[in-house]
Design an enzyme around this catalytic site. Structure first.
Site, PDB file in Angstrom:
ATOM      1  CE  LYS A  57     -23.948   9.173  62.820  1.00 35.72           C
ATOM      2  NZ  LYS A  57     -24.912   9.839  61.926  1.00 35.72           N
ATOM      3  CB  SER A 311     -17.483   5.572  59.919  1.00 38.92           C
ATOM      4  OG  SER A 311     -18.232   4.386  59.748  1.00 38.92           O
TER       5      SER A 311
END
Length: 410
Positions: A57, A311
């Protein structure tokens, strides 16, 4: 392949890479022999769980905020998130000298809450789901003029996440398939944009497969009818990708670039976390492990070298404890049995002897005379044991049955 009408061009992604590199690390690409054996072709793990702030992110958040004007920076930024986006925005704001306000739900995991505060953000807690913080953040932006930083549905966010696609191609130039977790679609729309455009420029094709948790899978029905639809999310351990509706920009790019979207069950995800812990020595959050879950579940074809993106790694230790237990059960390494015994001395000791003979370790025992439907001459034994897999599990059951007992598997 023509350049996308609404998404980032390859040149824009390459330009963004230099900006994102100011804060984002080039994360490791680890090979997995175990997953190679499962898939039948090489598997590489792209470890964004080891990224600064614990997830990818930071890439999109930093790139979006780096493009704010001096006047916009002076107004500050606001975001809403239950975890990874919050930390990415907070960290990027600190690096850029921007005041950040983050709205998070009341039940947010303590490690994520504390990390966001430690990065310097002003955290405000609202509601019990991410819906209330999203509304509160939008209201705050209108009232104060702070710039709202969206988690996925913005061209700059997508371009920042796309830098991960270029990094994958640099580290694994012969990759045939890239497997990507999907929530709202920011990561996969960026990665697919980069991978597909670079591959086309080189005269080849790379398959991109998205993975969603089955209980929060908005993309399959949306792709089926050709427009983004809102779904009802069921409880899932993969809360980091539990998004009820695809982003508008993201949906368009997924339709253009992504070859397939598959789903995985809660058991699949729990097994993947356990495999990553035991085989790869990697701590990954449930949402970040769905790419590996898809491989283990047989959802990914063996077409050559495969990169599975991990992720994120921001998992609450208490959730990890529960997920590991669930993963052990899903992998047939926990066995819960209910056994009706005659109410006479020595029966519990006999069961213990048989389990010891089978080399099954006892975790928990409940021995009661008061269960519903029990006869006066019966007791009920509920027992939980550790086993070493499906074969050992069956051996334990067969041994008990051979000794005259009738265990019911719970």
């Amino acid at each position: 392949m023509t350049e996308p009408a609404s998404g980032p061009t390859l040149a824009q992604i390459e330009e963004a890479r230099d900006v994102v590199a100011r804060v984002a690390q080039s994360t490791p690409m680890e090979s997995s022999r175990y997953l190679h054996e499962v898939l039948g072709s090489p598997v590489l793990l792209k470890c964004e769980n080891l990224q600064r702030t614990g997830s990818y992110k930071i890439r999109g958040a930093y790139y979006r905020m780096s493009r704010l004007t001096p006047e916009e920076r002076a107004r500050g930024v606001v975001a809403a998130s239950a975890g990874n986006h919050a930390q990415g925005v907070a960290f990027a704001a600190r690096e850029l000298g921007i005041k950040a306000t983050i709205f998070m739900p009341l039940g947010v995991a303590l490690p994520k809450l504390q990390a966001t505060r430690d990065y310097g953000a002003d955290v405000k807690l609202r509601g019990h789901t991410v819906t209330e913080p999203l509304l509160a953040a939008a209201e705050y932006a209108l009232e104060t003029g702070a710039v709202l930083i969206p988690p996925f549905d913005h061209i700059d966010v997508v371009t920042g996440q796309a830098t991960l696609g270029l990094e994958i191609l640099d580290q694994a130039p012969d990759v045939a398939t890239v497997v990507v977790p999907i929530g709202g679609g920011g990561l996969i729309s960026g990665v697919a944009s980069a991978v597909k455009q670079r591959a086309a420029a080189e005269g080849r094709d790379i398959r991109v497969v998205g993975v969603q948790a089955a209980r929060a899978a908005a993309y399959p029905p949306s792709l089926a009818i050709g427009e983004a639809v809102d779904i009802t999310i069921e409880p899932t351990i993969a809360d980091g990708i539990a998004v009820a509706k695809p982003g508008t920009l993201n949906f368009d790019l997924v339709r253009e670039y992504v070859d397939e979207v598959v789903t995985v069950s809660e058991d699949d995800i729990a097994r993947a976390l356990l495999v990553l812990l035991e085989r790869a020595k990697l701590v990954v959050e449930p949402a970040g492990a769905v790419s590996v879950a898809a491989i283990l579940a047989g959802k990914i074809p063996s077409l050559g070298p495969t990169v599975a993106i991990l992720s994120g790694g921001n998992i609450d230790p208490l959730l990890m404890q529960r997920v590991i237990s669930h993963g052990l059960a899903a992998s047939d390494r926990y066995l819960t049995l209910k056994i009706m015994l005659p109410d006479r001395p020595g029966q519990l000791a006999r069961i213990s002897e048989l389990l010891a003979e089978a080399r099954a370790n006892v975790n928990e025992v409940l021995h009661t005379r008061h269960g519903t439907g029990l006869q006066l001459t019966e007791v009920e034994l509920d027992i939980s044991v550790e086993t070493r897999g499906p074969e050992h599990r069956q051996q334990v059951v067969d041994l008990l049955r051979g000794a005259g007992y009738n265990p019911q598997i719970g």
